[in-house]
Design an enzyme around this catalytic site. Structure first.
Site, mmCIF file in Angstrom:
data_model
loop_
_atom_site.group_PDB
_atom_site.id
_atom_site.type_symbol
_atom_site.label_atom_id
_atom_site.label_comp_id
_atom_site.label_asym_id
_atom_site.label_seq_id
_atom_site.Cartn_x
_atom_site.Cartn_y
_atom_site.Cartn_z
ATOM 1 N N THR A 186 21.407 44.633 21.630
ATOM 2 C CA THR A 186 22.750 45.180 21.433
ATOM 3 C C THR A 186 22.757 46.687 21.195
ATOM 4 O OG1 THR A 186 22.522 44.405 19.149
ATOM 5 C CG2 THR A 186 23.864 43.061 20.637
ATOM 6 N N GLU A 187 21.618 47.244 20.765
ATOM 7 C CA GLU A 187 21.519 48.695 20.565
ATOM 8 C C GLU A 187 20.088 49.142 20.835
ATOM 9 O OE1 GLU A 187 22.916 50.449 16.915
ATOM 10 O OE2 GLU A 187 24.365 48.856 16.592
ATOM 11 N N ASN A 188 19.951 50.160 21.675
ATOM 12 C CA ASN A 188 18.645 50.778 21.895
ATOM 13 C C ASN A 188 18.873 52.123 22.567
ATOM 14 O OD1 ASN A 188 16.148 50.761 24.303
ATOM 15 N ND2 ASN A 188 15.627 50.866 22.145
#
Length: 305
Positions: free
Chosen positions: A204-206
């Site tokens: 979901t976040e990178n």
């Protein structure tokens, strides 16, 4: 922890070594209630999924042959990811968390642990309340044992009994805490596979922010970061990890916690001084478009066609 212990983030409370644990306890129970609500009321009709998104770095032992360093690295992961994932996937807080916080609480003369406990009914209610696991991941730390004297003011950070190090050779692209260490992501994903029964994972976040504003919107560091981390996800897929999707953080420059607009994670640069907030693609936009089009790393022939 930053909202309820150090007070750096909203709501800005400084509640010693208790606030973060209490807040997390409520989050976990609330998450379970939402999952059950959806499961009982809407799932049959909508056939949707409810999961939780957790952000965690990877902790690598400084000396992989040292049992104390390996134990410290295990504590790093359990105090970050396991804190939330273990109750949801296995029914309770990690044993090492219960042991360490309980021991420190006893040393302070407290009658009960600063880490709250789940009742038998709550454990059953919480376990299994995730149709997928969202993972936010940015960086890695080397970890080794470090004992904190129990006379210190209690805190989430001293409860771990560990120190975090970085390799000076790791690229430091953006904020002080974010180093590019792609191989840590593959290890984290494999840890999740082993610990939690290979759940369905959505990244979901990178991503990474830039510290120096380049007038030509050249962000070669972000391109290399995305290339390295996406490549490690592909390796994890070959390892049998059940990764279903990936989201780069983030599409646009935006308000970043207590850093405001000073940390720019966006693929698109936003001119915040202009009332219309125009958007300009950084070099990483074209690179990421090619990855999306090919659903992987394209060869030049595929891109041109």
């Amino acid at each position: 922890e930053k909202g309820y212990e150090t007070g750096e983030h909203a709501p800005g409370l400084k509640l010693g070594g208790c606030g973060a644990y209490k807040a997390a306890h409520h989050i976990i129970k609330t998450h379970a209630k939402v999952w059950h609500s959806y499961n009982n009321t809407w799932r049959r009709e909508q056939r949707g999924m409810v999961g939780i998104s957790l952000t965690s770095g990877w902790g690598e032992p400084v000396d992989p042959h040292s049992q104390t360093d390996r134990d410290a690295a295990e504590r790093y992961i359990q105090f970050h990811l396991g804190w939330f994932a273990n109750p949801i996937y296995r029914g309770d807080y990690p044993e090492v968390m219960k042991n360490y916080v309980g021991k420190k609480s006893a040393q302070q003369g407290l009658g009960t642990s600063r880490l709250p406990t789940f009742s038998v009914q709550e454990k059953t209610y919480i376990k299994g309340t995730s149709d997928f696991l969202g993972i936010g991941h940015f960086t890695t730390r080397y970890v080794l044992q470090k004992s904190f004297p129990f006379l210190q003011v209690s805190s989430y950070h001293t409860d771990h009994d560990l120190a975090e190090l970085v390799d000076p050779n790791w690229p430091a692209l953006g904020p002080k805490w974010l180093y590019s260490v792609p191989w840590g992501f593959r290890r984290l994903l494999n840890f999740i596979k082993t610990q939690y029964g290979n759940p369905l994972i959505y990244v979901t976040e990178n991503g990474v922010s830039e510290t120096v504003q380049c007038p030509q919107l050249c962000d070669e560091g972000r391109i290399q970061y995305l290339k390295g981390y996406i490549n490690e996800i592909l390796k994890a897929l070959n390892d049998g990890v059940n990764v279903k999707g990936y989201t780069a953080w983030s599409l646009l420059d935006k308000f970043e916690w207590n850093k405001g607009f000073s940390e720019r994670f966006g693929l698109y640069h936003i001119d915040f001084k202009n009332k219309n907030k125009p958007r300009y693609p950084k070099a990483s936009v074209d690179y990421y478009k090619k990855i999306i089009s090919a659903n992987g790393f394209p060869n030049p022939r595929e891109v041109m066609s």
